[in-house]
Motif scaffolding. Structure first.
Motif, mmCIF file in Angstrom:
data_model
loop_
_atom_site.group_PDB
_atom_site.id
_atom_site.type_symbol
_atom_site.label_atom_id
_atom_site.label_comp_id
_atom_site.label_asym_id
_atom_site.label_seq_id
_atom_site.Cartn_x
_atom_site.Cartn_y
_atom_site.Cartn_z
ATOM 1 N N LEU A 182 -0.950 11.347 -1.561
ATOM 2 C CA LEU A 182 0.189 11.462 -0.572
ATOM 3 C C LEU A 182 1.388 10.387 -0.961
ATOM 4 O O LEU A 182 2.367 10.600 -0.223
ATOM 5 N N ARG A 183 1.312 9.460 -1.973
ATOM 6 C CA ARG A 183 2.327 8.590 -1.999
ATOM 7 C C ARG A 183 3.616 9.018 -2.745
ATOM 8 O O ARG A 183 4.374 8.570 -2.307
ATOM 9 N N LYS A 184 3.465 10.138 -3.213
ATOM 10 C CA LYS A 184 4.703 11.002 -3.563
ATOM 11 C C LYS A 184 5.702 11.223 -2.359
ATOM 12 O O LYS A 184 6.726 11.091 -2.341
ATOM 13 N N LEU A 185 5.080 11.328 -1.177
ATOM 14 C CA LEU A 185 5.751 11.583 0.132
ATOM 15 C C LEU A 185 6.251 10.192 0.662
ATOM 16 O O LEU A 185 7.269 10.341 1.316
ATOM 17 N N THR A 186 5.650 9.231 0.506
ATOM 18 C CA THR A 186 6.074 7.736 1.034
ATOM 19 C C THR A 186 6.609 7.087 -0.012
ATOM 20 O O THR A 186 6.804 5.664 -0.055
ATOM 21 N N ASN A 187 7.577 7.376 -1.062
ATOM 22 C CA ASN A 187 8.009 6.718 -2.120
ATOM 23 C C ASN A 187 7.064 5.648 -2.533
ATOM 24 O O ASN A 187 7.567 4.569 -2.984
ATOM 25 N N ASN A 188 5.911 6.296 -2.918
ATOM 26 C CA ASN A 188 5.030 5.401 -4.008
ATOM 27 C C ASN A 188 4.310 4.056 -2.856
ATOM 28 O O ASN A 188 3.833 3.080 -3.505
ATOM 29 N N GLU A 189 4.784 3.977 -1.837
ATOM 30 C CA GLU A 189 4.309 3.113 -0.838
ATOM 31 C C GLU A 189 2.831 3.415 -0.526
ATOM 32 O O GLU A 189 2.209 4.305 -0.210
ATOM 33 N N GLU A 190 2.122 2.143 -0.845
ATOM 34 C CA GLU A 190 0.505 2.370 -0.494
ATOM 35 C C GLU A 190 0.294 1.937 1.063
ATOM 36 O O GLU A 190 -0.626 2.535 1.579
ATOM 37 N N LEU A 191 1.179 0.943 1.557
ATOM 38 C CA LEU A 191 0.956 0.505 2.863
ATOM 39 C C LEU A 191 2.169 0.823 3.458
ATOM 40 O O LEU A 191 3.289 0.616 3.255
ATOM 41 N N VAL A 192 2.112 1.425 4.655
ATOM 42 C CA VAL A 192 3.281 1.653 5.553
ATOM 43 C C VAL A 192 3.035 1.308 6.867
ATOM 44 O O VAL A 192 1.855 1.439 7.504
ATOM 45 N N GLU A 193 4.146 0.595 7.609
ATOM 46 C CA GLU A 193 3.777 0.214 8.959
ATOM 47 C C GLU A 193 4.493 1.081 9.930
ATOM 48 O O GLU A 193 5.547 1.675 9.776
ATOM 49 N N VAL A 194 3.789 1.443 11.021
ATOM 50 C CA VAL A 194 4.417 2.068 12.028
ATOM 51 C C VAL A 194 4.172 1.350 13.418
ATOM 52 O O VAL A 194 3.457 0.506 13.465
ATOM 53 N N THR A 195 4.874 1.813 14.464
ATOM 54 C CA THR A 195 4.542 1.161 15.616
ATOM 55 C C THR A 195 4.353 2.447 16.686
ATOM 56 O O THR A 195 5.187 2.978 17.115
ATOM 57 N N ALA A 196 3.259 2.732 17.155
ATOM 58 C CA ALA A 196 2.613 3.858 17.765
ATOM 59 C C ALA A 196 1.459 3.424 18.534
ATOM 60 O O ALA A 196 0.539 2.647 18.193
ATOM 61 N N PRO A 197 1.654 4.044 19.845
ATOM 62 C CA PRO A 197 0.237 3.785 20.874
ATOM 63 C C PRO A 197 -0.970 4.363 20.400
ATOM 64 O O PRO A 197 -2.224 4.020 21.054
ATOM 65 N N THR A 198 -0.811 5.641 19.775
ATOM 66 C CA THR A 198 -2.196 6.345 19.397
ATOM 67 C C THR A 198 -2.080 6.893 17.871
ATOM 68 O O THR A 198 -1.042 6.876 17.324
ATOM 69 N N ILE A 199 -3.226 7.257 17.146
ATOM 70 C CA ILE A 199 -3.314 7.938 16.041
ATOM 71 C C ILE A 199 -2.280 9.000 16.048
ATOM 72 O O ILE A 199 -1.557 9.321 14.833
ATOM 73 N N GLY A 200 -2.276 10.032 16.881
ATOM 74 C CA GLY A 200 -1.399 10.986 17.008
ATOM 75 C C GLY A 200 0.031 10.572 16.746
ATOM 76 O O GLY A 200 0.813 11.390 16.335
ATOM 77 N N ALA A 201 0.459 9.755 17.682
ATOM 78 C CA ALA A 201 1.713 9.153 17.547
ATOM 79 C C ALA A 201 2.014 8.623 16.226
ATOM 80 O O ALA A 201 3.381 8.830 15.615
ATOM 81 N N ALA A 202 1.282 7.914 15.600
ATOM 82 C CA ALA A 202 1.291 7.445 14.173
ATOM 83 C C ALA A 202 1.573 8.433 13.265
ATOM 84 O O ALA A 202 2.374 8.376 12.352
#
Length: 91
Positions: free
Chosen positions: A11-31
């Protein structure tokens, strides 16, 4: 509250080859929704047409399968780590 999401190699081709991405979400679904807003196309790879996590995708929160927690309603807190792991078939 930054939550780290570990992105698998396929899936890294979708995230510009990022292995770790930070999110700020209250739940898994929101993430997942936040990932989709930043990386269009990732939702379809993770969720089926009914919005459930696909059978061949495993999502872990701090090394625990969300299917044994509250699935997409599983709450998140600062310092948590989400790991997306595609199932591997073999024989």
């Amino acid at each position: 509250m930054p939550i780290q999401v570990r992105i698998p190699t396929p899936l890294r081709k979708l995230t510009n080859n990022e292995e770790l991405v930070e999110v700020t979400a209250p739940t898994i679904g929101a993430a997942i929704a936040e990932l989709q807003s930043r990386y269009p196309g990732i939702r379809e790879r993770l969720l089926d047409e009914k919005g459930a996590v696909r059978r061949f995708v495993n999502v872990y929160l701090n090394e625990e399968d969300i299917r044994f927690l509250q699935n997409q309603e599983t709450p998140l807190k600062e310092g948590d780590e989400i790991s997306i792991i595609p199932a591997i078939a073999g024989g």
